[in-house]
Design a protein around this motif. Structure first.
Motif, PDB file in Angstrom:
ATOM      1  N   SER A  65      -2.710   3.184   0.365  1.00 47.00           N
ATOM      2  CA  SER A  65      -3.067   2.016   1.166  1.00 47.00           C
ATOM      3  C   SER A  65      -4.443   2.172   1.803  1.00 47.00           C
ATOM      4  N   PHE A  66      -4.757   3.401   2.191  1.00 48.51           N
ATOM      5  CA  PHE A  66      -6.033   3.640   2.858  1.00 48.51           C
ATOM      6  C   PHE A  66      -7.215   3.626   1.888  1.00 48.51           C
ATOM      7  N   LEU A  67      -6.960   4.098   0.661  1.00 50.46           N
ATOM      8  CA  LEU A  67      -8.061   4.272  -0.290  1.00 50.46           C
ATOM      9  C   LEU A  67      -8.239   3.108  -1.244  1.00 50.46           C
ATOM     10  N   THR A  68      -7.317   2.144  -1.255  1.00 49.99           N
ATOM     11  CA  THR A  68      -7.442   1.002  -2.161  1.00 49.99           C
ATOM     12  C   THR A  68      -7.752  -0.260  -1.371  1.00 49.99           C
ATOM     13  N   ASP A  69      -8.053  -1.336  -2.099  1.00 47.95           N
ATOM     14  CA  ASP A  69      -8.414  -2.603  -1.474  1.00 47.95           C
ATOM     15  C   ASP A  69      -7.191  -3.508  -1.342  1.00 47.95           C
ATOM     16  N   GLY A  70      -6.948  -4.024  -0.145  1.00 50.50           N
ATOM     17  CA  GLY A  70      -5.870  -4.975   0.059  1.00 50.50           C
ATOM     18  C   GLY A  70      -4.510  -4.315   0.215  1.00 50.50           C
ATOM     19  N   TYR A  71      -3.482  -5.157   0.130  1.00 48.96           N
ATOM     20  CA  TYR A  71      -2.109  -4.701   0.323  1.00 48.96           C
ATOM     21  C   TYR A  71      -1.366  -4.469  -0.989  1.00 48.96           C
ATOM     22  N   ALA A  72      -1.812  -5.083  -2.053  1.00 45.49           N
ATOM     23  CA  ALA A  72      -1.023  -5.132  -3.291  1.00 45.49           C
ATOM     24  C   ALA A  72      -0.731  -3.747  -3.844  1.00 45.49           C
ATOM     25  N   TYR A  73      -1.747  -2.877  -3.854  1.00 45.12           N
ATOM     26  CA  TYR A  73      -1.553  -1.565  -4.468  1.00 45.12           C
ATOM     27  C   TYR A  73      -0.608  -0.698  -3.645  1.00 45.12           C
ATOM     28  N   GLY A  74      -0.674  -0.793  -2.319  1.00 46.68           N
ATOM     29  CA  GLY A  74       0.240  -0.019  -1.478  1.00 46.68           C
ATOM     30  C   GLY A  74       1.682  -0.483  -1.632  1.00 46.68           C
ATOM     31  N   ILE A  75       1.883  -1.809  -1.662  1.00 48.79           N
ATOM     32  CA  ILE A  75       3.253  -2.338  -1.815  1.00 48.79           C
ATOM     33  C   ILE A  75       3.802  -1.983  -3.196  1.00 48.79           C
ATOM     34  N   ALA A  76       2.950  -2.129  -4.207  1.00 52.51           N
ATOM     35  CA  ALA A  76       3.400  -1.756  -5.560  1.00 52.51           C
ATOM     36  C   ALA A  76       3.750  -0.270  -5.621  1.00 52.51           C
ATOM     37  N   ALA A  77       2.952   0.563  -4.933  1.00 50.30           N
ATOM     38  CA  ALA A  77       3.235   1.998  -4.921  1.00 50.30           C
ATOM     39  C   ALA A  77       4.545   2.303  -4.201  1.00 50.30           C
ATOM     40  N   SER A  78       4.839   1.529  -3.134  1.00 52.60           N
ATOM     41  CA  SER A  78       6.106   1.747  -2.434  1.00 52.60           C
ATOM     42  C   SER A  78       7.296   1.402  -3.334  1.00 52.60           C
ATOM     43  N   LEU A  79       7.167   0.325  -4.147  1.00 49.74           N
ATOM     44  CA  LEU A  79       8.247  -0.026  -5.070  1.00 49.74           C
ATOM     45  C   LEU A  79       8.411   1.038  -6.154  1.00 49.74           C
ATOM     46  N   VAL A  80       7.296   1.479  -6.707  1.00 46.90           N
ATOM     47  CA  VAL A  80       7.360   2.532  -7.734  1.00 46.90           C
ATOM     48  C   VAL A  80       7.914   3.817  -7.136  1.00 46.90           C
ATOM     49  N   GLY A  81       7.469   4.148  -5.879  1.00 48.21           N
ATOM     50  CA  GLY A  81       7.972   5.361  -5.226  1.00 48.21           C
ATOM     51  C   GLY A  81       9.471   5.301  -4.997  1.00 48.21           C
ATOM     52  N   GLY A  82       9.973   4.137  -4.545  1.00 44.10           N
ATOM     53  CA  GLY A  82      11.416   4.007  -4.350  1.00 44.10           C
ATOM     54  C   GLY A  82      12.184   4.197  -5.644  1.00 44.10           C
ATOM     55  N   PHE A  83      11.665   3.644  -6.746  1.00 37.52           N
ATOM     56  CA  PHE A  83      12.324   3.834  -8.043  1.00 37.52           C
ATOM     57  C   PHE A  83      12.298   5.300  -8.453  1.00 37.52           C
ATOM     58  N   CYS A  84      11.168   5.979  -8.292  1.00 38.90           N
ATOM     59  CA  CYS A  84      11.053   7.386  -8.699  1.00 38.90           C
ATOM     60  C   CYS A  84      12.001   8.272  -7.904  1.00 38.90           C
ATOM     61  N   ILE A  85      12.099   7.995  -6.602  1.00 40.05           N
ATOM     62  CA  ILE A  85      13.014   8.808  -5.788  1.00 40.05           C
ATOM     63  C   ILE A  85      14.444   8.653  -6.294  1.00 40.05           C
ATOM     64  N   ASN A  86      14.853   7.417  -6.556  1.00 34.73           N
ATOM     65  CA  ASN A  86      16.216   7.187  -7.035  1.00 34.73           C
ATOM     66  C   ASN A  86      16.433   7.787  -8.420  1.00 34.73           C
ATOM     67  N   TYR A  87      15.415   7.687  -9.280  1.00 31.82           N
ATOM     68  CA  TYR A  87      15.565   8.083 -10.680  1.00 31.82           C
ATOM     69  C   TYR A  87      15.434   9.597 -10.872  1.00 31.82           C
TER      70      TYR A  87
END
Length: 392
Positions: A65-87
């Motif tokens: 979130s700090f190193l990218t532009d806007g909110y989209a990449y951080g939110i997408a990373a949170s969704l991917v992170g949640g999937f990776c933790i579960n998987y």
């Protein structure tokens, strides 16, 4: 903490700054997700079933979130992170499952927490960028204000110097004019005396005295005129006048002072009737004719020509002498004041006379030019508008 994050931001910006925004943001997101996966895998190998993979991925989302532009990449990373933790890091491993108690709540909580952290981090980054921008703007304004103050002080200092020089010139000119007029008058009286007429040596000396006194009087008048025009103490009282009459008066003045010189006057077929300050325009003509007499070396071909060119009344002074130097011509064309040093005979004040001409014509919203005739000799020309023009 903010300094550390700014240092990290600057480091990554330099490392991947050559990439376009979208590929750069994707690369940063992928990089930190991979780092989070590797770190969580190491922790899982050491701790068994219990690991802190959720905290590791939340930290990765913070950096993304700090190193990218806007909110989209951080939110997408949170969704991917949640999937990776579960998987990858929750039982049963390498299988996506929400059937175990607490898994749905944990995954949704992790995604929400990551999204909130992402939003807060992006807002903090935006505020930091705005603060940096305001600081830079303040610095630029301070530097600009400092430069403006320096320029203002320099202009004020130059204006004070000009005022002092003008006051000195006016004082000296006034003090010189009275004795010079007395010397010229006394020389005129002596020229009429029989004792002087009967001696060629005495006659020549008295004529030289009168000529030099008249030249100094003209120079003093020029100095007074140029200082008054430049400091604005000589307002122009324009009135409709015939340029032919002004030229006739100038020619009479020159012929009285230089009776042995032949000067021709060519008039225009049109009547040149225009607004001007007649005494000042006469002074310009007298200066140009006197310069032609004193500096050209021509006794018989000096010509004063008046004509109309479009909306300009043009006055031209020509001679068949040695012409003017390139330095004088460039100075006149550029409009910068001439110094007496530019004259071959600086004691006669050619530079001062031309500077007076420039100032007077400029005050009339006219043009002033100088050059050499291809057939030989110098050409000085100035033009006055046929109709009144307002200063801008």
């Amino acid at each position: 903490m903010s300094k550390t994050m700014n240092r990290i931001y600057c480091t990554f910006s330099k490392a991947v700054g050559f990439l376009p925004p979208v590929p750069r943001n994707l690369l940063i997101s992928l990089l930190f997700l991979c780092i989070a996966y590797v770190v969580s895998s190491i922790l899982l190998g050491h701790t068994g079933a219990e690991n802190n993979s959720a905290l590791v991925f939340v930290l990765a989302v913070v950096f993304i979130s700090f190193l990218t532009d806007g909110y989209a990449y951080g939110i997408a990373a949170s969704l991917v992170g949640g999937f990776c933790i579960n998987y990858y890091f929750m039982f049963p491993y390498r299988a996506f499952s929400l059937s175990y108690a607490g898994y749905p709540v944990a995954m949704v909580s992790m995604v929400l927490i990551s999204s909130v952290v992402c939003a807060l981090t992006s807002r903090v980054k935006l505020q930091a960028m705005e603060a940096i921008k305001r600081e830079q703007n303040t610095k630029d304004l301070y530097e600009l204000n400092a430069r403006l103050n320096e320029e203002k002080n320099a202009i004020q200092l130059e204006a004070d110097r000009e005022a002092i020089r003008g006051n000195i010139l006016r004082a000296v000119s006034h003090d010189l004019r009275t004795p010079l007029t007395a010397i010229s008058g006394a020389a005129t009286v002596l020229l009429a005396a029989d004792e002087v007429k009967n001696s060629e040596k005495n006659l020549s000396l008295v004529q030289d005295i009168k000529s030099d006194a008249d030249s100094l009087i003209a120079m003093v008048e020029n100095l007074l005129s140029i200082t008054k025009i430049r400091d604005g103490t000589m307002p122009l009282n324009k009135q409709e006048e015939m340029l032919e009459e002004v030229a006739g008066d100038a020619l009479l003045t020159i012929r009285r002072r230089f009776p042995s010189y032949h000067i021709s006057l060519d008039l225009s077929e049109d009547i040149l009737y225009l607004p001007m300050e007649p005494m000042l325009i006469k002074q310009v003509m007298v200066n140009l004719l006197e310069n032609a007499i004193r500096h050209s070396g021509d006794h018989d071909h000096i010509r004063l020509h008046l004509f109309r060119q479009d909306d300009w009344a043009v006055v031209e002074v020509r001679d068949r002498g040695k012409g003017i130097s390139p330095e004088v011509r460039q100075a006149v064309q550029s409009g910068r004041p001439l110094s007496a040093r530019l004259s071959d005979d600086s004691s006669r004040g050619m530079g001062i006379g031309l500077s007076v001409c420039q100032s007077i014509i400029k005050a009339h919203n006219g043009f002033f030019a100088a050059g050499n005739d291809p057939e030989g000799g110098a050409v000085f020309r100035f033009g006055l508008p046929m109709e009144e023009t307002n200063d801008e």
